[in-house]
Scaffold this motif. Structure first.
Motif, PDB file in Angstrom:
ATOM      1  N   GLU A 141      48.071  24.051 -48.717  1.00 13.39           N
ATOM      2  CA  GLU A 141      49.221  23.632 -47.930  1.00 13.39           C
ATOM      3  C   GLU A 141      50.078  24.855 -47.661  1.00 13.39           C
ATOM      4  OE1 GLU A 141      51.401  20.124 -49.182  1.00 13.39           O
ATOM      5  OE2 GLU A 141      49.716  19.646 -50.503  1.00 13.39           O
ATOM      6  N   PHE A 142      50.573  24.988 -46.426  1.00 13.28           N
ATOM      7  CA  PHE A 142      51.346  26.162 -46.047  1.00 13.28           C
ATOM      8  C   PHE A 142      52.815  25.824 -45.945  1.00 13.28           C
ATOM      9  CE2 PHE A 142      47.177  27.592 -45.183  1.00 13.28           C
ATOM     10  CZ  PHE A 142      47.215  28.972 -45.135  1.00 13.28           C
ATOM     11  N   VAL A 143      53.658  26.811 -46.297  1.00 12.88           N
ATOM     12  CA  VAL A 143      55.110  26.674 -46.251  1.00 12.88           C
ATOM     13  C   VAL A 143      55.646  27.815 -45.396  1.00 12.88           C
ATOM     14  CG1 VAL A 143      57.226  26.740 -47.629  1.00 12.88           C
ATOM     15  CG2 VAL A 143      55.187  25.639 -48.534  1.00 12.88           C
ATOM     16  N   ASN A 144      56.641  27.514 -44.559  1.00 16.74           N
ATOM     17  CA  ASN A 144      57.220  28.520 -43.681  1.00 16.74           C
ATOM     18  C   ASN A 144      58.264  29.350 -44.440  1.00 16.74           C
ATOM     19  OD1 ASN A 144      57.247  29.644 -41.091  1.00 16.74           O
ATOM     20  ND2 ASN A 144      59.136  28.559 -40.595  1.00 16.74           N
ATOM     21  N   HIS A 145      58.250  30.671 -44.238  1.00  8.36           N
ATOM     22  CA  HIS A 145      59.223  31.599 -44.827  1.00  8.36           C
ATOM     23  C   HIS A 145      59.870  32.372 -43.689  1.00  8.36           C
ATOM     24  CE1 HIS A 145      57.907  31.113 -49.032  1.00  8.36           C
ATOM     25  NE2 HIS A 145      56.711  30.945 -48.497  1.00  8.36           N
ATOM     26  N   THR A 146      61.183  32.638 -43.819  1.00  4.81           N
ATOM     27  CA  THR A 146      61.909  33.394 -42.800  1.00  4.81           C
ATOM     28  C   THR A 146      62.473  34.656 -43.425  1.00  4.81           C
ATOM     29  OG1 THR A 146      62.485  31.354 -41.663  1.00  4.81           O
ATOM     30  CG2 THR A 146      63.773  33.305 -41.113  1.00  4.81           C
ATOM     31  N   ILE A 147      62.219  35.785 -42.752  1.00  2.00           N
ATOM     32  CA  ILE A 147      62.742  37.084 -43.167  1.00  2.00           C
ATOM     33  C   ILE A 147      63.362  37.712 -41.930  1.00  2.00           C
ATOM     34  CG2 ILE A 147      62.110  39.381 -43.972  1.00  2.00           C
ATOM     35  CD1 ILE A 147      59.787  37.921 -45.499  1.00  2.00           C
ATOM     36  N   ALA A 148      64.687  37.877 -41.955  1.00  2.00           N
ATOM     37  CA  ALA A 148      65.444  38.381 -40.801  1.00  2.00           C
ATOM     38  C   ALA A 148      65.091  37.535 -39.580  1.00  2.00           C
ATOM     39  CB  ALA A 148      65.196  39.862 -40.593  1.00  2.00           C
ATOM     40  N   LYS A 159      59.715  36.771 -52.995  1.00  2.00           N
ATOM     41  CA  LYS A 159      60.917  37.127 -53.745  1.00  2.00           C
ATOM     42  C   LYS A 159      61.505  38.417 -53.183  1.00  2.00           C
ATOM     43  CE  LYS A 159      62.317  38.708 -58.272  1.00  2.00           C
ATOM     44  NZ  LYS A 159      61.808  39.374 -59.456  1.00  2.00           N
ATOM     45  N   LYS A 160      62.820  38.413 -52.888  1.00  2.00           N
ATOM     46  CA  LYS A 160      63.493  39.607 -52.367  1.00  2.00           C
ATOM     47  C   LYS A 160      63.627  40.635 -53.488  1.00  2.00           C
ATOM     48  CE  LYS A 160      67.503  40.986 -49.607  1.00  2.00           C
ATOM     49  NZ  LYS A 160      66.895  42.080 -49.006  1.00  2.00           N
ATOM     50  N   GLU A 161      63.262  41.880 -53.178  1.00  2.00           N
ATOM     51  CA  GLU A 161      63.358  42.987 -54.131  1.00  2.00           C
ATOM     52  C   GLU A 161      64.602  43.810 -53.813  1.00  2.00           C
ATOM     53  OE1 GLU A 161      61.143  43.460 -56.678  1.00  2.00           O
ATOM     54  OE2 GLU A 161      60.104  41.634 -56.026  1.00  2.00           O
ATOM     55  N   VAL A 211      62.666  44.479 -48.643  1.00  2.00           N
ATOM     56  CA  VAL A 211      61.338  44.401 -49.240  1.00  2.00           C
ATOM     57  C   VAL A 211      61.233  43.089 -50.007  1.00  2.00           C
ATOM     58  CG1 VAL A 211      59.693  45.454 -50.844  1.00  2.00           C
ATOM     59  CG2 VAL A 211      61.183  46.912 -49.456  1.00  2.00           C
ATOM     60  N   TYR A 212      60.143  42.382 -49.783  1.00  2.00           N
ATOM     61  CA  TYR A 212      59.894  41.107 -50.449  1.00  2.00           C
ATOM     62  C   TYR A 212      58.526  41.187 -51.120  1.00  2.00           C
ATOM     63  CZ  TYR A 212      63.629  39.444 -47.438  1.00  2.00           C
ATOM     64  OH  TYR A 212      64.832  39.277 -46.800  1.00  2.00           O
ATOM     65  N   SER A 213      58.445  40.731 -52.352  1.00  2.00           N
ATOM     66  CA  SER A 213      57.143  40.684 -53.010  1.00  2.00           C
ATOM     67  C   SER A 213      56.516  39.315 -52.754  1.00  2.00           C
ATOM     68  CB  SER A 213      57.273  40.945 -54.513  1.00  2.00           C
ATOM     69  OG  SER A 213      58.097  39.970 -55.114  1.00  2.00           O
ATOM     70  N   ILE A 214      55.205  39.306 -52.637  1.00  2.00           N
ATOM     71  CA  ILE A 214      54.450  38.061 -52.500  1.00  2.00           C
ATOM     72  C   ILE A 214      53.751  37.865 -53.830  1.00  2.00           C
ATOM     73  CG2 ILE A 214      52.629  36.842 -51.262  1.00  2.00           C
ATOM     74  CD1 ILE A 214      53.149  38.755 -48.895  1.00  2.00           C
ATOM     75  N   ASN A 215      54.028  36.728 -54.468  1.00  2.00           N
ATOM     76  CA  ASN A 215      53.503  36.472 -55.802  1.00  2.00           C
ATOM     77  C   ASN A 215      52.682  35.197 -55.815  1.00  2.00           C
ATOM     78  OD1 ASN A 215      55.176  38.619 -57.158  1.00  2.00           O
ATOM     79  ND2 ASN A 215      56.777  37.362 -56.256  1.00  2.00           N
ATOM     80  N   ALA A 216      51.593  35.248 -56.555  1.00  2.00           N
ATOM     81  CA  ALA A 216      50.761  34.064 -56.799  1.00  2.00           C
ATOM     82  C   ALA A 216      50.687  33.908 -58.307  1.00  2.00           C
ATOM     83  CB  ALA A 216      49.378  34.232 -56.196  1.00  2.00           C
ATOM     84  N   GLY A 217      51.361  32.900 -58.811  1.00  2.00           N
ATOM     85  CA  GLY A 217      51.474  32.771 -60.264  1.00  2.00           C
ATOM     86  C   GLY A 217      52.365  33.882 -60.774  1.00  2.00           C
TER      87      GLY A 217
END
Length: 183
Positions: free
Chosen positions: A25-32, A45-47, A54-60
């Motif tokens: 299942e996909f979820v929409n994310h907005t950055i700027a 997650k915003k770094e 800069v945003y990190s993409i985390n799985a678990g």
């Protein structure tokens, strides 16, 4: 009897397809001014940074990649050199910071990226030109996308995935297609 077996086999196939697709299942994310869809299992997650976002993409509990927005250089592989000179090759062949390659036509091989770790190609996504990066081998390189100008301030955007496997390669090629820029 054959009809019942085929029906049962077909039913099992549908259940397998449903269970595979349900996890994605996909979820929409907005950055700027940018939006993209990522699997629900991934967290953005915003770094902390000073000059860009800069945003990190985390799985678990695992960082699998980053999203860069602002002043970001396009993908460049410049940590190697190609030479036709045997003396120069011998001098640098054991250097840890700069890979050296010997070639009979160094200009051609360097221009064509023969010794690059990644493949590069261009695609158009939502009317914007994007540079796509894919690893030549699944255990080396990165999966990524870079946009040179995404707003009136000429901010750049890049997504770089360092968790390399065939599943992530296919997944992020789909994710890249979901990127949209708002004016």
């Amino acid at each position: 009897m054959k009809t019942e077996a085929r029906f049962l086999l077909f039913l099992c196939f549908l259940m397998m397809m449903y269970s595979c697709c349900k996890d994605q299942e996909f979820v929409n994310h907005t950055i700027a001014n940018t939006s993209l869809s990522l699997p629900k299992s991934m967290v953005v997650k915003k770094e902390r940074t000073e000059d860009s976002q800069v945003y990190s993409i985390n799985a678990g509990n695992k960082h699998i990649g980053y999203i860069y927005y602002g002043d970001y250089k396009p993908f460049v592989e410049d940590n190697y050199m190609v030479t036709v000179e045997p003396e120069i090759f011998e001098k640098f062949k054991n250097n840890r910071e700069l890979r050296a390659y010997f070639s009979d036509n160094s200009d051609r091989d360097y221009r064509n990226g023969i010794y690059n770790v990644n493949y590069y190609y261009y695609d158009t996504i939502n009317k914007h030109r994007a540079k796509i990066m894919m690893p030549k081998k699944m255990n080396k390189g990165f999966i990524g996308i870079h946009f040179d100008s995404v707003d009136i301030h000429q901010n750049k955007m890049a997504i770089i995935i360092n968790d390399l496997n065939e599943e992530n390669k296919e997944l992020f090629l789909k994710v890249f297609k979901t990127i949209k820029f708002n004016p």
